[in-house]
Design a protein around this motif. Structure first.
Motif, PDB file in Angstrom:
ATOM      1  N   GLN A  69      82.379  48.682  16.563  1.00  0.00           N
ATOM      2  CA  GLN A  69      83.216  49.749  17.088  1.00  0.00           C
ATOM      3  C   GLN A  69      82.203  50.643  17.683  1.00  0.00           C
ATOM      4  O   GLN A  69      82.635  51.301  18.901  1.00  0.00           O
ATOM      5  CB  GLN A  69      83.990  50.275  16.098  1.00  0.00           C
ATOM      6  N   ASP A  70      81.286  51.049  16.903  1.00  0.00           N
ATOM      7  CA  ASP A  70      80.233  52.188  17.496  1.00  0.00           C
ATOM      8  C   ASP A  70      79.536  51.504  18.734  1.00  0.00           C
ATOM      9  O   ASP A  70      79.070  52.317  19.577  1.00  0.00           O
ATOM     10  CB  ASP A  70      79.241  52.480  16.442  1.00  0.00           C
ATOM     11  N   ALA A  71      79.146  50.250  18.849  1.00  0.00           N
ATOM     12  CA  ALA A  71      78.602  49.992  19.889  1.00  0.00           C
ATOM     13  C   ALA A  71      79.341  49.752  21.183  1.00  0.00           C
ATOM     14  O   ALA A  71      78.867  50.135  22.280  1.00  0.00           O
ATOM     15  CB  ALA A  71      78.140  48.075  19.561  1.00  0.00           C
ATOM     16  N   ALA A  72      80.563  49.556  21.065  1.00  0.00           N
ATOM     17  CA  ALA A  72      81.410  49.756  22.297  1.00  0.00           C
ATOM     18  C   ALA A  72      81.612  51.186  22.628  1.00  0.00           C
ATOM     19  O   ALA A  72      81.644  51.465  24.095  1.00  0.00           O
ATOM     20  CB  ALA A  72      83.030  49.341  21.945  1.00  0.00           C
ATOM     21  N   GLY A  73      81.587  52.185  21.769  1.00  0.00           N
ATOM     22  CA  GLY A  73      81.780  53.518  22.239  1.00  0.00           C
ATOM     23  C   GLY A  73      80.368  54.089  22.698  1.00  0.00           C
ATOM     24  O   GLY A  73      80.081  54.678  23.730  1.00  0.00           O
ATOM     25  N   GLU A  74      78.993  53.654  22.323  1.00  0.00           N
ATOM     26  CA  GLU A  74      77.822  53.857  22.894  1.00  0.00           C
ATOM     27  C   GLU A  74      77.944  53.346  24.422  1.00  0.00           C
ATOM     28  O   GLU A  74      77.326  53.668  25.211  1.00  0.00           O
ATOM     29  CB  GLU A  74      76.665  53.542  22.068  1.00  0.00           C
ATOM     30  N   SER A  75      78.214  52.059  24.392  1.00  0.00           N
ATOM     31  CA  SER A  75      78.311  51.335  25.766  1.00  0.00           C
ATOM     32  C   SER A  75      79.124  52.055  26.804  1.00  0.00           C
ATOM     33  O   SER A  75      78.724  52.312  27.863  1.00  0.00           O
ATOM     34  CB  SER A  75      78.912  49.761  25.604  1.00  0.00           C
ATOM     35  N   ALA A  76      80.179  52.671  26.295  1.00  0.00           N
ATOM     36  CA  ALA A  76      81.051  53.324  27.360  1.00  0.00           C
ATOM     37  C   ALA A  76      80.498  54.658  27.784  1.00  0.00           C
ATOM     38  O   ALA A  76      80.407  55.182  28.966  1.00  0.00           O
ATOM     39  CB  ALA A  76      82.524  53.510  26.704  1.00  0.00           C
ATOM     40  N   GLU A 119      73.070  50.514  37.748  1.00  0.00           N
ATOM     41  CA  GLU A 119      73.067  48.887  37.968  1.00  0.00           C
ATOM     42  C   GLU A 119      73.027  48.109  36.671  1.00  0.00           C
ATOM     43  O   GLU A 119      73.859  47.061  36.530  1.00  0.00           O
ATOM     44  CB  GLU A 119      72.177  48.320  38.788  1.00  0.00           C
ATOM     45  N   LEU A 120      72.162  48.358  35.760  1.00  0.00           N
ATOM     46  CA  LEU A 120      71.917  47.703  34.583  1.00  0.00           C
ATOM     47  C   LEU A 120      73.260  47.918  33.675  1.00  0.00           C
ATOM     48  O   LEU A 120      73.657  47.068  32.942  1.00  0.00           O
ATOM     49  CB  LEU A 120      70.620  48.321  33.731  1.00  0.00           C
ATOM     50  N   ALA A 121      73.647  49.257  33.705  1.00  0.00           N
ATOM     51  CA  ALA A 121      74.918  49.168  32.723  1.00  0.00           C
ATOM     52  C   ALA A 121      76.196  48.533  33.404  1.00  0.00           C
ATOM     53  O   ALA A 121      76.912  47.963  32.515  1.00  0.00           O
ATOM     54  CB  ALA A 121      75.252  50.816  32.673  1.00  0.00           C
ATOM     55  N   ARG A 122      76.199  48.310  34.501  1.00  0.00           N
ATOM     56  CA  ARG A 122      77.257  47.627  35.375  1.00  0.00           C
ATOM     57  C   ARG A 122      77.173  46.319  34.882  1.00  0.00           C
ATOM     58  O   ARG A 122      78.124  45.562  34.886  1.00  0.00           O
ATOM     59  CB  ARG A 122      77.417  48.111  36.603  1.00  0.00           C
TER      60      ARG A 122
END
Length: 145
Positions: A69-76, A119-122
């Motif tokens: 859950q925290d990983a998804a938030g950090e990714s966003a 680009e890396l994030a996407r």
């Protein structure tokens, strides 16, 4: 008589320095406003990339401890900040400054960092986050008990 026209002083000689001064003042103003814009958006992009760096460290920790859950938030957060940094450094003033001698190299460097991070994030982070299993919600946890 020099400097006169039909007995009156020649006014063209006096107007020329005024136009020259007005042109120089306008040029200086445009240069200052453009420079201010580059500095302001450059600082915003730098702040975004610093936040990306910090969020990437937290994301790494979240993935190691399987806190999805925290990983998804950090990714966003990383995706929003990298997109913001890219937008901040991709307008016409940034592209013009990138072609200038002396200042062009640092401008291109910041632009490149923002583009590479976005680009890396996407292309890497978004598929990675999508591949993570969904964290169990409180409703499904209660239904399983």
């Amino acid at each position: 008589m020099t400097g006169t026209r039909y007995g009156r002083p020649d006014s063209a000689g006096r107007r020329q320095p005024r136009w020259l001064l007005a042109g120089m003042a306008a040029n200086t103003l445009v240069t200052l406003v453009g420079t201010g814009w580059l500095v302001m958006t450059g600082h915003a992009a730098q702040a975004d990339l610093v936040q990306v760096h910090d969020a990437a460290s937290r994301l790494h920790t979240d993935l190691l401890v399987c806190d999805l859950q925290d990983a998804a938030g950090e990714s966003a957060l990383i995706q929003r900040r990298t997109a913001s940094a890219r937008r901040s450094t991709s307008d016409f003033l940034w592209n013009a400054a990138a072609r200038m001698p002396l200042v062009g190299h640092p401008v291109r460097t910041l632009q490149g960092a923002a583009v590479a991070a976005d680009e890396l994030a996407r292309t890497v982070l978004l598929p990675l986050t999508d591949a993570l299993p969904a964290p169990p919600s409180s409703a499904s946890a209660r239904a399983g008990s």
